[in-house]
Write a protein that holds these residues in place. Structure first.
Motif, short mmCIF file in Angstrom:
data_model
loop_
_atom_site.label_atom_id
_atom_site.label_comp_id
_atom_site.label_asym_id
_atom_site.label_seq_id
_atom_site.Cartn_x
_atom_site.Cartn_y
_atom_site.Cartn_z
N THR A 340 0.86 -1.18 0.00
CA THR A 340 0.00 0.00 0.00
C THR A 340 0.90 1.23 0.00
O THR A 340 1.96 1.24 0.63
CB THR A 340 -0.92 0.04 1.23
N GLY A 341 0.48 2.24 -0.72
CA GLY A 341 1.28 3.46 -0.78
C GLY A 341 0.46 4.63 -1.26
O GLY A 341 -0.61 4.46 -1.86
N SER A 342 0.94 5.82 -0.96
CA SER A 342 0.23 7.02 -1.39
C SER A 342 1.23 8.14 -1.65
O SER A 342 2.31 8.19 -1.05
CB SER A 342 -0.78 7.46 -0.34
N TYR A 343 0.85 8.99 -2.59
CA TYR A 343 1.60 10.22 -2.85
C TYR A 343 0.62 11.38 -2.73
O TYR A 343 -0.52 11.30 -3.21
CB TYR A 343 2.20 10.22 -4.26
N LEU A 386 5.09 11.12 0.65
CA LEU A 386 4.98 9.73 0.19
C LEU A 386 4.95 8.80 1.40
O LEU A 386 5.74 8.96 2.34
CB LEU A 386 6.16 9.34 -0.70
N ASP A 387 4.02 7.84 1.37
CA ASP A 387 3.90 6.83 2.41
C ASP A 387 3.80 5.47 1.76
O ASP A 387 3.06 5.29 0.78
CB ASP A 387 2.63 7.06 3.25
N PHE A 388 4.51 4.49 2.32
CA PHE A 388 4.44 3.13 1.80
C PHE A 388 4.37 2.14 2.97
O PHE A 388 4.85 2.42 4.07
CB PHE A 388 5.66 2.80 0.93
N ARG A 389 3.79 1.00 2.67
CA ARG A 389 3.77 -0.11 3.63
C ARG A 389 3.84 -1.40 2.83
O ARG A 389 2.97 -1.69 2.00
CB ARG A 389 2.51 -0.08 4.50
N LEU A 390 4.89 -2.17 3.07
CA LEU A 390 5.10 -3.44 2.39
C LEU A 390 5.08 -4.55 3.42
O LEU A 390 5.86 -4.55 4.38
CB LEU A 390 6.45 -3.44 1.65
N GLU A 391 4.16 -5.49 3.24
CA GLU A 391 4.07 -6.65 4.12
C GLU A 391 4.46 -7.88 3.32
O GLU A 391 3.85 -8.17 2.28
CB GLU A 391 2.66 -6.82 4.67
N TYR A 392 5.47 -8.59 3.80
CA TYR A 392 5.96 -9.77 3.10
C TYR A 392 5.95 -10.96 4.05
O TYR A 392 6.62 -10.95 5.09
CB TYR A 392 7.38 -9.53 2.58
N LYS A 393 5.15 -11.96 3.71
CA LYS A 393 5.09 -13.19 4.50
C LYS A 393 6.13 -14.15 3.93
O LYS A 393 5.92 -14.80 2.91
CB LYS A 393 3.69 -13.79 4.43
#
Length: 958
Positions: A340-343, A386-393
Motif C-alpha cells: 500500500t502506498g500514497s503520494y 509519500l507513504d508506503f507499507r510493504l508486508e511480506y510473508k
C-alpha cells in the motif's frame, strides 16, 4: 507514585495472578480465505454454538489478516462453527474439542453466484454488535442520502461524532482509518472518510489498534490508537466510483476537484484533487514543516499567524487558496506480499489579519501588563508526501513489514505587525512596528523494518524492529523593526535591520528486540531491549546591516549560535501477561538509562553532560465479556527528552518586545499516566455507553519561564531587555497535572427514527510556570456537555442537529484578581432534502456564543449556508446547484487561551458572503464479482495468535 513502590506492587501482583488462572480454557482458531483467489476475507462473522439446548453463540469477526480466535471453550464438548459474510455461501461444520485447543487452518468460502438484486432481506438489520474487542456497526441500519460520504454515515452511529473535522469514537479521537484493513492515504482519517462513499460501506468497525510489534506479541506498549476500519460491500469491490465537481461564484470565488477510485478486489487505485479559494482543504499536519518554523516569532509566546495548527482541517484561520492532488495504491503482489502506498501534493496560499490581546500575571497586581497586537500575514506552503507499507510473508513462521515515509516542504511567509505594551493604569511602556519575511524548506524521512518470527511452540516469538529517521531544514529570514521605549532616556528607541540563516539536522537510529515465552497454559513472559542513538545540530547566523548600508555583513554574535545535541538511550524490560477467562492482565517494568551530551560551539563553547536513570513500571488489567461489556485500566510511566530547540541557548528576536530563548540545562520530563475505560454495547436494544478517566502527572515538566523587565536589564549573553519587554524560555518545574473524564451515550430512537449521541466531560488542568522567578499555578476547571441528534428517516431526508456547551473556571495562585469564568456554546445543524423530480435542498448553520471573555470579545454570531440543486442525466449522475455562503454576513473567528503566565484572546479574518454555481458528476460503475471454481486449496498450520487485548491480531500464537 515512587518507582520503587510501583515496582514492588507490580511484582506482588505478578506473583498473585497465576493463582487466578482458569483451567480448561480452550480455543478454536483459523483463517478465512476466498476460494477463488486465496485472498483473506476481512470482517466475516464467525460463531461457535454449544450443543446444549438454549446455548448462546459466541461471535467474533475475522481481522485484517482473515484470522479469528474463539476462546473460553470447554473440553469434551461439541460445537457448531458457522462462518458467514455478505456475498459468500455460509460455511457450517461440527467441531469437537478434547484436551487441547483446535487449529482449523485455512477455511475457504465461496462467493454466491446469484444476482444480488434478487436477494430479499427480511427482518430488521442489527444496528451494532460487540465482536470481542471491536464494536461493529452495520451500515444498512443507518439511512443516508445517495450522495453521502462515509463521514456523513458514521455521524449517525451511536458513540461516533465529527466536530470541526475531528472524528471521535467512544470519547477518543480517531487517528487511523483503514479500508478493508489496509491503510488509505497514509491513514489520513479525514481524507479517507470524505473520499469513500457511504453506498459502498457494509460495516464500520471501531477498535484500539496496537502497533505492529505489540499486535504480534500481545503486550500493549501504550502506543495504540483508536481506529476505524471501513469494511466495503463485496459487490462493490469491483468497479469504478467517485465524483468530480467545478464551480464559480461572486468575488471570483471558485472550486474544482473530486475523487475517482478503481477497485478490482485487492488492487485499488484512488485519485483525489481539489483547487479552490474558499478555505477547503484535505491534508494533515504532516504537510506543514515549513509553516511551523516560519512562525516561531515568539510574539508573547504564541505561534503567530499561519502556525501549523491553523492549517488543519476545520481549524484554519484567514483566507486560503488550496491546490492539492493525491494518489493511493494498494495491491496484493502474489500470495505472500501486499503493498500500500500514497503520494500527496498540496500548495496553499494563506492571508490573515489578526487582533491579539494578552494579559500577563504579575505578583504585585499593580503592574499587570497588557500586550496588544495587530498583524497581517501571508504564507505559501508546498509539500510532497509519500507513504508506503510493504508486508511480506516469508513463510508460515516469518514475516517482514517495511514502512517508509518521505516528505519535502517549502514555505514562504511574510508579516506586518504592530504591537504595544501598556500597564493596567493605561501607561504606555513600548511599541514596535515589525516587517518580517522568511523562506524555509526541508525534508523528513522515516522508516521502520519489523521482522517477526513464530516458533513451533505456541506463544514463543521473537521480533526485531529497526527504525530510522532523519530531517534537514534550512531557513533564510529578514527582520526590520522600529521600536519605541517610552520614558526611557537611555534608549528611547532603536531600529533592527537583520538577516539570519538557520539550519537544523537530525538523525535517529533505533532498534528493539522482543522475545516472548509461554508460561503455563495462560501465561506469557516478555523480555525486551531497545537502543536509540540520536544526534541533532542546530545553527543560526545573524547579520546586521552594515553601518555604511553596504549589506548584511556585520555578524551579531549575541544572536548567533551553533549547537550539537546527542542522546544515547538503553532500555531493558521484563513483562508478564496472563489470560484468565474474560480477564487479561499485563505487568512489567523497564530500566532506562539515557545519556545527554550537548555542546554549544558558537558564539562561545559550553558543554552539558547528563545521565538519567529511571525505572518505568507499567500495568494493565482488562475485562471483555461476551455480552459486549468491556473494562480496561492502564498505568504507564514514561520520559520525554527536551528538543534541540528547547536546549539551544540562542535568542529569537522576531518580536523585539517578546524575545524567546532555549535553556541548555533542561532535564527530561518524567510522567505517570493512568487511564480507565468502561464500555458497553447492546445489540437487541442497540446502544453504546462509554465512561473514561485519564490522569497524567509530570515531574520536571518543561514549562515557560517569563521575565518581564520593570527596567532595562542586561541578559547573561549581553543583550539588553528594555522596560516592558519580555523574555520567555523553558524551565523544569514539578506540579503539572491533567485529569480528564468523559461519558458518552448513544442510542437509536426507533419510534422517532432518530439517532442520539449524548456526551458529558469534566477536565482539570494544573499548569506551573514562572513569572519574574515567582511560581504561578494556573488551575483550570472545565465542564462540557454535548448532544447530537441525527435522522434515520429515509434516503431522501437527512438532518443533523447538535449542541455543545463549555463552562471554564480559571484560578491563579499569583493573581486571584485575574480569576476568570467564561462560557461558550455552539448550536449547529444541517438538512439535506431530495424532493420532487431530482430537486435537492441543503442548508446548514452554526451559532456560536461567547460570554466572559472580556470587553469586545463577548459575541454571538451565526454562520448560515444554503443551496438548491437539480439532479439530471442517467441515474441522476449530474447535479447543478446554486449555493450561498454566510447568508447573514455574521461569520466570525474568536478564540481564548489560558496559560500559566497569561490570558489570550484572538480574532482572525474569516471568509465572508459569496454565491456560487457548481456542477457535480457522480461516477458509479460496479461490476459483478467473478465466481470461479475452487481450484486451489491450502492449509495454514498455525495462526499468529489471538487478538491482543485492545488491538487486532497478535498474541504471538499465545
Amino acid at each position: 507514585m515512587r518507582p520503587f513502590t510501583s515496582v514492588l506492587l507490580l511484582l506482588l501482583l505478578a506473583t498473585a495472578l497465576p493463582a487466578l488462572s482458569q483451567s480448561n480454557n480452550l480455543s478454536v482458531s483459523g483463517m478465512v480465505k476466498d476460494s477463488a483467489d486465496q485472498s483473506v476475507v476481512v470482517g466475516a462473522y464467525v460463531s461457535v454454538t454449544g450443543a446444549a439446548t438454549g446455548a448462546k453463540p459466541v461471535y467474533v469477526t475475522t481481522d485484517k489478516d482473515g484470522k479469528f480466535l474463539v476462546s473460553d471453550l470447554s473440553a469434551s464438548s461439541s460445537y457448531t462453527l458457522k462462518i458467514s459474510y455478505l456475498g459468500y455461501q455460509e460455511v457450517s461444520r461440527v467441531i469437537r474439542l478434547k484436551n487441547e485447543s483446535l487449529r482449523l487452518g485455512t477455511i475457504l468460502v465461496q462467493e454466491v453466484a446469484s444476482n444480488l438484486k434478487e436477494v430479499q432481506v427480511v427482518g430488521q438489520v442489527t444496528a451494532m454488535e460487540q465482536k470481542g474487542d471491536t464494536t461493529q456497526y452495520n451500515a444498512a441500519a443507518f439511512k443516508t442520502n445517495p450522495d453521502a460520504s462515509t463521514e456523513d454515515l458514521i455521524q449517525k452511529m451511536p458513540g461516533i461524532t465529527v466536530v470541526n473535522g475531528t472524528v471521535t469514537a467512544h470519547g477518543e479521537t480517531v487517528n487511523k482509518v483503514l479500508v478493508d484493513g489496509k491503510p488509505f492515504f497514509g491513514e489520513d482519517a479525514t481524507l479517507t472518510l470524505k473520499t469513500i462513499p457511504a453506498e459502498i460501506v457494509d460495516k464500520i468497525e471501531v477498535f484500539d489498534k496496537l502497533t505492529d510489534q505489540a499486535q504480534f506479541t500481545g503486550f500493549d506498549d501504550g502506543n495504540g490508537q483508536k481506529t476505524i476500519n471501513i469494511v466495503t460491500k463485496v459487490d462493490k469491490r469491483n468497479g469504478q466510483f467517485g465524483k468530480v465537481y467545478a464551480g464559480y461564484g461572486l468575488d471570483d470565488r471558485y472550486q474544482a476537484g473530486g475523487n475517482v477510485s478503481y477497485f478490482n478486489k485487492d488492487q485499488r487505485i484512488t485519485l483525489v484533487g481539489l483547487s479552490n479559494n474558499i478555505n477547503m482543504q484535505n491534508f494533515s499536519s504532516q504537510d506543514l514543516l515549513g509553516i511551523s518554523s516560519s512562525s516561531s516569532s515568539g510574539r508573547g509566546g504564541r505561534g503567530g499567524g499561519g502556525g501549523s495548527s491553523n492549517f488543519l482541517v476545520g481549524n484554519q484561520s484567514g483566507l486560503t487558496g488550496t491546490n492539492s492532488y493525491g494518489l493511493n495504491y494498494s495491491n496484493k503482489l502474489g500470495p505472500k506480499m501486499e503493498l500500500t502506498g500514497s503520494y500527496f501534493f498540496n500548495r496553499t496560499g494563506n492571508t490573515n489579519k489578526q487582533v491579539l490581546q494578552q494579559e500577563y500575571f504579575l505578583d504585585d497586581g499593580l503592574n499587570n501588563q497588557f500586550y496588544n497586537e495587530n498583524s497581517t500575514s501571508s504564507s505559501t506552503n508546498m509539500n510532497h508526501r509519500l507513504d508506503f507499507r510493504l508486508e511480506y510473508k516469508i513463510n508460515d513462521k516469518n514475516s517482514l513489514i517495511v514502512t517508509p515515509t518521505l516528505s519535502f516542504q517549502n514555505n514562504e511567509s511574510g508579516s506586518v505587525t504592530a504591537g504595544t505594551t501598556d500597564l493596567a493604569d493605561g501607561t504606555q511602556l513600548n511599541a514596535s512596528d515589525i516587517l518580517s519575511d522568511g523562506l524555509n524548506k526541508g525534508y523528513n524521512f522515516s522508516n521502520s523494518v519489523l521482522w517477526r518470527h513464530s516458533f513451533e511452540k505456541r506463544g514463543r516469538t521473537f521480533s526485531f524492529n529497526a527504525t530510522t529517521s532523519m530531517n534537514d531544514k534550512t531557513g533564510d529570514n529578514e527582520l526590520y523593526s522600529k521600536n519605541i521605549y517610552y520614558n526611557n532616556t537611555r534608549t528611547p528607541g532603536d531600529t533592527i535591520d537583520q538577516q539570519n540563516h538557520t539550519n537544523s539536522k537530525g538523525l535517529t537510529l533505533g532498534g528493539n528486540l522482543n522475545y516472548t515465552e509461554p508460561l503455563g497454559e495462560n501465561g506469557q513472559l516478555q523480555l525486551n531491549y531497545g537502543l536509540t542513538l540520536s544526534n541533532s545540530n542546530s545553527m543560526k547566523d545573524t547579520y546586521n546591516m552594515a553601518p555604511d548600508g553596504g549589506g548584511y555583513t556585520d555578524l551579531d554574535t549575541l544572536l548567533t549560535n551553533n549547537f550539537d545535541n546527542r542522546y544515547i538511550t538503553n532500555r531493558a524490560g521484563l513483562g508478564y501477561r496472563l489470560r484468565m477467562g474474560s480477564w487479561f492482565a499485563n505487568v512489567g517494568v523497564d530500566f532506562q538509562n539515557t545519556g545527554l551530551y550537548s555542546q554549544q560551539l558558537a558564539p562561545y563553547q559550553t558543554e552539558v553532560d547528563q545521565t538519567f536513570t529511571n525505572l518505568l513500571p507499567n500495568a494493565m488489567l482488562s475485562y471483555r465479556s461476551k455480552s459486549g461489556t468491556q473494562f480496561r485500566a492502564f498505568y504507564r510511566s514514561s520520559t520525554n527528552q527536551p528538543s534541540i530547540t528547547q536546549l539551544q541557548n540562542v535568542v529569537n528576536n522576531s518580536n523585539p518586545l517578546a524575545l524567546t530563548a532555549g535553556n541548555p540545562d533542561l532535564k527530561q520530563e518524567y510522567s505517570n499516566r493512568v487511564s480507565m475505560r468502561y464500555s458497553k454495547a447492546g445489540a437487541d436494544v442497540p446502544f453504546s455507553f462509554n465512561a473514561m478517566l485519564y490522569v497524567t502527572q509530570t515531574n520536571n515538566a518543561i514549562v515557560n519561564s517569563t521575565f518581564i523587565a520593570n527596567e532595562a536589564t542586561e541578559l547573561p549573553n549581553g543583550l539588553v531587555l528594555e522596560k516592558g519587554s519580555k523574555l520567555t524560555s523553558p524551565v523544569n518545574l514539578d506540579g503539572s497535572w491533567n485529569a480528564r473524564s468523559f461519558f458518552a451515550y448513544g442510542k437509536p430512537v426507533a419510534p422517532l427514527k432518530l439517532n442520539v449521541n449524548l456526551t458529558t466531560g469534566f477536565n482539570y488542568t494544573r499548569s506551573p510556570g514562572l513569572v519574574n522567578d515567582v511560581a504561578n499555578f494556573s488551575n483550570t476547571y472545565a465542564a462540557s456537555q454535548g448532544l447530537v441528534v441525527s435522522s434515520n428517516i429515509s434516503e431522501n431526508l437527512d438532518f443533523t442537529l447538535s449542541y455543545s456547551a463549555n463552562y471554564n473556571v480559571v484560578r491563579n495562585t499569583i493573581q486571584p484578581t485575574l480569576n476568570n469564568n467564561y462560557f461558550t456554546q455552539g448550536i449547529t445543524g444541517g438538512v439535506n432534502w431530495i424532493f420532487g423530480k431530482g430537486f435537492v435542498f441543503r442548508t446548514d448553520f452554526n451559532n456560536q456564543s461567547y460570554r466572559g471573555l472580556g470587553e469586545g470579545y463577548n459575541q454571538n454570531f451565526t454562520l448560515w449556508n444554503a443551496s438548491i440543486g437539480k439532479k439530471f442525466l442517467k441515474n441522476n449522475a449530474g447535479e447543478l446547484k446554486l449555493s450561498v455562503f454566510d447568508i447573514l454576513k455574521q461569520n466570525n473567528s474568536i478564540s481564548r487561551s489560558i496559560t500559566e503566565t497569561y490570558i489570550q484572546d484572538l480574532t482572525s479574518t474569516v471568509l465572508t458572503q459569496y454565491a456560487m454555481l457548481t456542477f457535480t458528476y457522480t461516477l458509479r460503475n460496479f461490476g459483478k464479482m467473478p465466481v470461479r471454481e475452487n481450484d486451489r486449496r491450502g492449509d495454514f498450520p498455525g495462526m499468529g495468535g489471538p487478538r491482543g487485548e485492545g488491538g487486532r491480531g497478535g498474541g504471538g500464537r499465545f
